[in-house]
Design a protein around this motif. Structure first.
Motif, short mmCIF file in Angstrom:
data_model
loop_
_atom_site.label_atom_id
_atom_site.label_comp_id
_atom_site.label_asym_id
_atom_site.label_seq_id
_atom_site.Cartn_x
_atom_site.Cartn_y
_atom_site.Cartn_z
N ALA A 51 0.84 -1.21 0.00
CA ALA A 51 0.00 0.00 0.00
C ALA A 51 0.87 1.25 0.00
O ALA A 51 0.61 2.21 -0.74
CB ALA A 51 -0.93 -0.01 1.21
N TRP A 52 1.92 1.25 0.81
CA TRP A 52 2.85 2.38 0.87
C TRP A 52 3.51 2.60 -0.50
O TRP A 52 3.62 3.72 -0.98
CB TRP A 52 3.90 2.13 1.95
N GLU A 53 3.93 1.50 -1.13
CA GLU A 53 4.57 1.59 -2.44
C GLU A 53 3.62 2.14 -3.49
O GLU A 53 4.01 2.97 -4.32
CB GLU A 53 5.09 0.20 -2.87
N LEU A 54 2.38 1.73 -3.43
CA LEU A 54 1.41 2.25 -4.38
C LEU A 54 1.20 3.74 -4.14
O LEU A 54 1.19 4.54 -5.09
CB LEU A 54 0.08 1.48 -4.23
N GLY A 55 1.05 4.13 -2.89
CA GLY A 55 0.87 5.54 -2.57
C GLY A 55 2.05 6.40 -2.95
O GLY A 55 1.89 7.54 -3.40
N SER A 56 3.25 5.86 -2.81
CA SER A 56 4.45 6.63 -3.10
C SER A 56 4.84 6.58 -4.58
O SER A 56 5.83 7.19 -4.97
CB SER A 56 5.63 6.14 -2.25
N ARG A 57 4.08 5.82 -5.35
CA ARG A 57 4.38 5.64 -6.77
C ARG A 57 5.80 5.12 -6.95
O ARG A 57 6.59 5.63 -7.76
CB ARG A 57 4.17 6.93 -7.55
N ALA A 58 6.10 4.10 -6.18
CA ALA A 58 7.47 3.57 -6.12
C ALA A 58 7.95 2.94 -7.42
O ALA A 58 9.15 2.95 -7.69
CB ALA A 58 7.56 2.55 -4.99
N ALA A 100 -3.82 4.02 6.10
CA ALA A 100 -2.76 4.82 6.69
C ALA A 100 -1.45 4.64 5.91
O ALA A 100 -0.74 5.62 5.64
CB ALA A 100 -2.56 4.46 8.16
N ALA A 101 -1.13 3.41 5.54
CA ALA A 101 0.10 3.15 4.77
C ALA A 101 0.03 3.81 3.40
O ALA A 101 1.02 4.40 2.94
CB ALA A 101 0.32 1.64 4.63
N LEU A 102 -1.11 3.73 2.75
CA LEU A 102 -1.30 4.37 1.45
C LEU A 102 -1.09 5.88 1.57
O LEU A 102 -0.39 6.50 0.77
CB LEU A 102 -2.69 4.05 0.91
N ARG A 103 -1.67 6.47 2.60
CA ARG A 103 -1.53 7.91 2.83
C ARG A 103 -0.08 8.29 3.12
O ARG A 103 0.40 9.31 2.64
CB ARG A 103 -2.43 8.36 3.97
N GLU A 104 0.60 7.48 3.92
CA GLU A 104 2.01 7.75 4.22
C GLU A 104 2.84 7.72 2.94
O GLU A 104 3.72 8.56 2.75
CB GLU A 104 2.55 6.74 5.22
N GLY A 105 2.55 6.78 2.06
CA GLY A 105 3.24 6.72 0.78
C GLY A 105 2.96 7.95 -0.06
O GLY A 105 3.86 8.51 -0.69
N ARG A 106 1.71 8.40 -0.07
CA ARG A 106 1.35 9.61 -0.82
C ARG A 106 2.08 10.84 -0.27
O ARG A 106 2.47 11.71 -1.03
CB ARG A 106 -0.15 9.83 -0.79
N GLU A 107 2.24 10.89 1.05
CA GLU A 107 2.95 12.02 1.65
C GLU A 107 4.41 12.03 1.21
O GLU A 107 4.97 13.10 0.94
CB GLU A 107 2.87 11.94 3.18
N VAL A 108 5.02 10.87 1.13
CA VAL A 108 6.40 10.78 0.66
C VAL A 108 6.49 11.26 -0.79
O VAL A 108 7.37 12.03 -1.16
CB VAL A 108 6.94 9.33 0.77
N CYS A 109 5.53 10.83 -1.59
CA CYS A 109 5.50 11.21 -2.99
C CYS A 109 5.31 12.73 -3.13
O CYS A 109 5.99 13.38 -3.92
CB CYS A 109 4.38 10.45 -3.71
N ALA A 110 4.40 13.29 -2.35
CA ALA A 110 4.12 14.73 -2.43
C ALA A 110 5.32 15.54 -1.96
O ALA A 110 5.62 16.59 -2.54
CB ALA A 110 2.90 15.06 -1.59
N SER A 111 6.01 15.08 -0.94
CA SER A 111 7.17 15.83 -0.43
C SER A 111 8.35 15.76 -1.37
O SER A 111 9.24 16.62 -1.32
CB SER A 111 7.55 15.34 0.96
N ALA A 112 8.38 14.77 -2.25
CA ALA A 112 9.48 14.62 -3.20
C ALA A 112 9.32 15.53 -4.41
O ALA A 112 10.25 15.72 -5.17
CB ALA A 112 9.60 13.17 -3.65
N GLN A 113 8.14 16.09 -4.58
CA GLN A 113 7.90 16.94 -5.77
C GLN A 113 8.24 18.37 -5.51
O GLN A 113 8.40 18.88 -4.53
CB GLN A 113 6.44 16.81 -6.19
#
Length: 120
Positions: free
Chosen positions: A73-80, A107-120
């Motif tokens: 879920a984290w990987e999907l959210g972070s677009r890993a 929660a894991a999906l959201r955490e991954g999305r936060e990582v993705c958003a902070s990387a942009q």
């Protein structure tokens, strides 16, 4: 948060009983909880396995069935992953996570999305 290095990944694999040469194996033992089955170790999987293992180290999710569903879920959210097959596997595991651990999976999906958003 520092990125895991090869020695961290090797230690992670040793601690979790995983093959140290996972990228060169022709077969990998897919495991989800008590279920284990041999699967082809396709090139796309060999290309991402070290990255996947580093995600366990970054997120703190273990290799239990729950941990694998949450890291997916984290990987999907972070677009890993760029590869559609890796993303498709994460979608399947996300669906399983939603059925079994809905709050933690979201929660894991959201955490991954936060990582993705902070990387942009």
């Amino acid at each position: 948060m520092r990125a895991p290095i090869d020695t961290d990944i090797q230690a992670f694999r040793t601690q979790n009983g995983l093959a140290l040469d996972e990228e060169s194996q022709r077969i990998w033992m897919g495991q989800l909880g008590p279920f284990e089955m041999p699967l082809p170790n396709w090139k796309w999987r060999r290309d991402i396995v070290a990255k996947h293992d580093s995600h366990h180290l970054l997120t703190g999710y273990d290799t239990s069935a729950e941990g694998e569903l949450l890291v997916a879920a984290w990987e999907l959210g972070s677009r890993a992953y760029e590869d559609w097959r890796a993303r498709a596997l994460c979608v399947v595991l996300l669906a399983l996570g939603m059925a079994r651990y809905p709050k933690r999976t979201i929660a894991a999906l959201r955490e991954g999305r936060e990582v993705c958003a902070s990387a942009q």
